[in-house]
Design a protein around this motif. Structure first.
Motif, PDB file in Angstrom:
ATOM      1  N   GLY A  80      48.458  79.769 -69.250  1.00  0.00           N
ATOM      2  CA  GLY A  80      48.992  78.440 -68.924  1.00  0.00           C
ATOM      3  C   GLY A  80      49.944  78.559 -67.758  1.00  0.00           C
ATOM      4  O   GLY A  80      50.211  79.657 -67.268  1.00  0.00           O
ATOM      5  N   PRO A  81      50.480  77.433 -67.335  1.00  0.00           N
ATOM      6  CA  PRO A  81      51.337  77.452 -66.148  1.00  0.00           C
ATOM      7  C   PRO A  81      52.685  78.109 -66.429  1.00  0.00           C
ATOM      8  O   PRO A  81      53.094  78.230 -67.582  1.00  0.00           O
ATOM      9  CB  PRO A  81      51.518  75.970 -65.829  1.00  0.00           C
ATOM     10  CG  PRO A  81      51.355  75.286 -67.144  1.00  0.00           C
ATOM     11  CD  PRO A  81      50.335  76.087 -67.902  1.00  0.00           C
TER      12      PRO A  81
ATOM     13  N   SER B 189      55.577  76.746 -65.555  1.00  0.00           N
ATOM     14  CA  SER B 189      56.386  75.636 -66.068  1.00  0.00           C
ATOM     15  C   SER B 189      55.506  74.467 -66.480  1.00  0.00           C
ATOM     16  O   SER B 189      54.491  74.191 -65.832  1.00  0.00           O
ATOM     17  CB  SER B 189      57.316  75.097 -64.980  1.00  0.00           C
ATOM     18  OG  SER B 189      58.151  76.100 -64.491  1.00  0.00           O
ATOM     19  N   VAL B 190      55.939  73.772 -67.508  1.00  0.00           N
ATOM     20  CA  VAL B 190      55.354  72.464 -67.819  1.00  0.00           C
ATOM     21  C   VAL B 190      55.917  71.497 -66.782  1.00  0.00           C
ATOM     22  O   VAL B 190      57.137  71.390 -66.634  1.00  0.00           O
ATOM     23  CB  VAL B 190      55.761  72.003 -69.235  1.00  0.00           C
ATOM     24  CG1 VAL B 190      55.159  70.635 -69.546  1.00  0.00           C
ATOM     25  CG2 VAL B 190      55.362  73.029 -70.281  1.00  0.00           C
TER      26      VAL B 190
ATOM     27  N   ILE C 145      49.697  69.725 -67.498  1.00  0.00           N
ATOM     28  CA  ILE C 145      49.653  70.580 -68.696  1.00  0.00           C
ATOM     29  C   ILE C 145      48.400  70.282 -69.539  1.00  0.00           C
ATOM     30  O   ILE C 145      47.790  71.194 -70.104  1.00  0.00           O
ATOM     31  CB  ILE C 145      50.980  70.532 -69.504  1.00  0.00           C
ATOM     32  CG1 ILE C 145      51.037  71.663 -70.528  1.00  0.00           C
ATOM     33  CG2 ILE C 145      51.238  69.183 -70.153  1.00  0.00           C
ATOM     34  CD1 ILE C 145      51.035  73.057 -69.954  1.00  0.00           C
TER      35      ILE C 145
ATOM     36  N   GLY D 168      53.708  78.045 -71.447  1.00  0.00           N
ATOM     37  CA  GLY D 168      54.280  77.127 -70.470  1.00  0.00           C
ATOM     38  C   GLY D 168      55.762  77.031 -70.759  1.00  0.00           C
ATOM     39  O   GLY D 168      56.167  76.958 -71.910  1.00  0.00           O
TER      40      GLY D 168
ATOM     41  N   LEU E 248      54.043  69.967 -74.061  1.00  0.00           N
ATOM     42  CA  LEU E 248      53.271  71.204 -74.254  1.00  0.00           C
ATOM     43  C   LEU E 248      52.579  71.191 -75.619  1.00  0.00           C
ATOM     44  O   LEU E 248      51.406  71.543 -75.749  1.00  0.00           O
ATOM     45  CB  LEU E 248      54.233  72.398 -74.152  1.00  0.00           C
ATOM     46  CG  LEU E 248      53.650  73.804 -74.246  1.00  0.00           C
ATOM     47  CD1 LEU E 248      52.727  74.104 -73.070  1.00  0.00           C
ATOM     48  CD2 LEU E 248      54.781  74.852 -74.292  1.00  0.00           C
TER      49      LEU E 248
ATOM     50  N   THR F 215      56.404  79.307 -75.949  1.00  0.00           N
ATOM     51  CA  THR F 215      57.308  78.797 -74.923  1.00  0.00           C
ATOM     52  C   THR F 215      58.685  79.433 -75.042  1.00  0.00           C
ATOM     53  O   THR F 215      59.105  79.842 -76.122  1.00  0.00           O
ATOM     54  CB  THR F 215      57.368  77.245 -74.957  1.00  0.00           C
ATOM     55  OG1 THR F 215      57.954  76.780 -73.734  1.00  0.00           O
ATOM     56  CG2 THR F 215      58.191  76.719 -76.127  1.00  0.00           C
TER      57      THR F 215
ATOM     58  N   GLU G 113      49.620  83.570 -66.040  1.00  0.00           N
ATOM     59  CA  GLU G 113      49.917  82.239 -65.505  1.00  0.00           C
ATOM     60  C   GLU G 113      48.696  81.648 -64.803  1.00  0.00           C
ATOM     61  O   GLU G 113      48.077  82.292 -63.947  1.00  0.00           O
ATOM     62  CB  GLU G 113      51.134  82.303 -64.569  1.00  0.00           C
ATOM     63  CG  GLU G 113      52.414  82.512 -65.386  1.00  0.00           C
ATOM     64  CD  GLU G 113      53.699  82.490 -64.597  1.00  0.00           C
ATOM     65  OE1 GLU G 113      54.763  82.316 -65.242  1.00  0.00           O
ATOM     66  OE2 GLU G 113      53.673  82.652 -63.359  1.00  0.00           O
TER      67      GLU G 113
ATOM     68  N   HIS H 162      47.255  77.763 -63.214  1.00  0.00           N
ATOM     69  CA  HIS H 162      47.700  76.415 -62.825  1.00  0.00           C
ATOM     70  C   HIS H 162      46.519  75.651 -62.220  1.00  0.00           C
ATOM     71  O   HIS H 162      45.740  76.246 -61.471  1.00  0.00           O
ATOM     72  CB  HIS H 162      48.846  76.541 -61.802  1.00  0.00           C
ATOM     73  CG  HIS H 162      49.621  75.274 -61.591  1.00  0.00           C
ATOM     74  ND1 HIS H 162      49.110  74.182 -60.921  1.00  0.00           N
ATOM     75  CD2 HIS H 162      50.877  74.943 -61.970  1.00  0.00           C
ATOM     76  CE1 HIS H 162      50.026  73.217 -60.905  1.00  0.00           C
ATOM     77  NE2 HIS H 162      51.109  73.649 -61.531  1.00  0.00           N
TER      78      HIS H 162
END
Ligand code: PEP
Ligand code: MN
Length: 361
Positions: free
Chosen positions: A98-99, A101-102, A108, A125, A148, A161, A296, A298
Motif C-alpha cells: 500500500g502507499p 501515506s493515506v 487509498i 498505509g 484506511l 498502520t 510501498e 501507489h
C-alpha cells in the motif's frame, strides 16, 4: 528473574512475590503458545537455586541485558502471527502493500482494490507519519486511519498502520489489525509497552542505527506486556552509502532467525529508497528466508505526498508478485496469487508523469 513453567504452581508465584516485595518489584504471569512464564521484575541479582528446584519449573534465569521471552534458544518453537486470513511465519509469504501515506479516498481505495486483486495479504498505509522534516506532509491522522479501514474492508484485507503515540493506541485500535512501530520509534519504551498491552499484532521496524541485539530487545518489551504477536521488519540501516536511502541489511534475516522465534519480514522500499531496486531486493529477501515483505505501492507515485521515488506503480506490484512466486517455491515457501482478476488488464491505472515530483521522503 524469568521462570518458565511446565504447569501451574501457586507456590512459585508466592515465592517470587516474597522476593520482589522488599524491593517494590512486581511479578507478571505471561502465557504464550510457546510457554507459560512468571517474570519477577526489580530483582538485580536474584538467587535462582531455590526457585529452580520447585515443582513445575522448567528453568529460571536472571534476566539481564539479553532477551529471554523473544529468544529462540529458550523457546525453540517458532511463533506465527495471525493477520487476516494468514499466519505470518507459516508456509505462505506475507505481502503487506500500500502507499506510504493515506492521502485521500480515491488514492487509498484504488491502492487497496488493486493490491488485493494481485495477491497482497494486508493493506499498509500511514495516517500518522514520522516525517524527517516538520514542514513535510504529516499524515491525515485519525480520519486517515478510518479511511484506511474502509478501503481495506472493501478489499477484504487486514490493516497495518503506524502508531506514534501511546495515547493514540486506544483510539486507533478498533480500526487497526496490526500496529506498526516505525524505525524512528523502535526504542521508544512507553510506545512499545502501549502496543504490547493493546494485545494486537505489532509490526516492529528496526531502527536505522540499531544492532540486531537491540532490535530483539525492543521486541522483548512488547512480549513482556503479554503480547507475543510481534513481526520483526528489517527496513535498512544508515551506512556511508548515499546511492541508496538506506542499506538493506539482508544479513538480518538469517541472523534474526537464529536469535528469535518471531517472524521476520523485509521492507525493500525504505531499505533502498529506489523503485528500480524494490523488485530485485524483494526477491533477495525471500531467497534469504524472509517470512514476507512490506512494500510501498501507489496508484500514481509521481503525485505521492511521501516516498513517491520508492513506491511501485500498480502494474509493477503485479510483476513483483509474479517474480516472487518462483523464488518462494525455490525456498520451500508459498505465494498465493489469485488466478483471475476482477477487472480487465487495461483498467489498471498506470500513470507516469515525466515532470512528476515523486513525493518527498
Ligand atoms: C513507513 O513504513 O512508511 C515508514 C515511515 O517506515 P520506517 O519507519 O521504516 O521509516
Ligand atoms: Mn514510507
Amino acid at each position: 528473574m524469568i521462570v518458565k513453567m511446565s504447569k501451574q504452581n501457586p507456590e512459585v508465584l508466592a515465592a517470587l512475590e516474597a522476593l520482589v516485595a522488599p524491593v517494590g518489584g512486581e511479578v507478571r504471569q505471561l502465557s504464550f503458545p510457546f510457554g507459560t512464564f512468571l517474570v519477577a521484575l526489580g530483582l538485580e541479582n536474584p538467587s535462582l537455586k531455590k526457585i529452580q528446584a520447585m515443582d513445575g519449573v522448567l528453568w529460571a534465569r536472571a534476566a539481564g541485558s539479553k532477551p529471554v521471552l523473544a529468544a529462540l534458544e529458550q523457546n525453540p518453537e517458532r511463533t506465527t502471527v495471525a493477520l487476516g486470513r494468514m499466519e505470518v511465519g507459516g508456509e505462505a509469504l506475507a505481502v503487506m502493500a500500500g502507499p506510504c501515506s493515506v492521502e485521500d479516498r480515491d488514492q487509498i481505495f484504488t491502492a487497496a482494490r488493486f493490491v488485493a486483486a494481485f495477491g497482497a495479504t494486508a493493506l499498509r498505509g500511514g495516517a500518522y507519519k514520522p516525517r524527517t522534516s516538520p514542514y513535510a506532509f504529516q499524515g491525515l491522522g485519525q480520519p486517515g486511519v478510518e479511511l484506511l479501514r474502509e478501503a481495506a474492508d472493501a478489499a477484504n484485507l487486514p490493516v497495518v498502520t503506524e502508531v506514534m503515540e501511546p495515547n493514540d493506541v486506544a483510539t486507533m485500535a478498533p480500526f487497526v489489525d496490526c500496529f506498526q512501530i516505525g524505525a524512528r520509534n523502535m526504542s521508544n519504551a512507553p510506545l512499545l509497552k502501549a502496543v504490547g498491552r493493546a494485545g494486537k499484532p505489532v509490526l516492529l521496524k528496526r531502527g536505522p542505527s540499531a544492532t540486531l541485539a537491540e532490535f530483539v530487545l525492543a521486541a522483548e518489551y512488547i512480549l513482556l506486556e503479554g503480547n507475543a504477536q510481534v513481526i520483526l521488519c528489517e527496513r535498512g540501516i544508515r551506512t556511508y552509502e548515499t546511492a541508496t536511502r538506506n542499506t538493506l541489511d539482508l544479513n538480518a534475516v538469517p541472523v534474526l532467525k537464529g536469535m528469535t522465534h518471531l517472524p521476520v519480514v523485509v521492507d525493500p522500499s525504505h531499505g533502498t529508497g529506489r523503485r528500480e531496486a524494490v523488485i530485485p531486493m524483494s526477491r533477495a529477501a525471500v531467497a534469504a528466508g524472509a517470512d514476507g515483505i512490506v512494500v510501498e505501492v501507489h496508484p500514481d507515485p509521481s503525485r505521492a505526498r511521501s516516498d513517491g521515488d520508492q513506491s511501485l506503480h500498480l502494474p509493477e506490484f503485479r510483476r513483483l508478485m509474479e517474480d516472487l512466486k518462483p523464488v518462494a517455491e525455490a525456498v520451500g515457501r508459498r505465494l498465493d496469487i489469485p488466478e483471475t482478476l476482477p477487472f480487465a488488464a487495461n483498467q489498471v491505472p498506470l500513470i507516469r508523469r515525466s515532470a512528476g515530483w515523486g513525493g518527498s521522503r
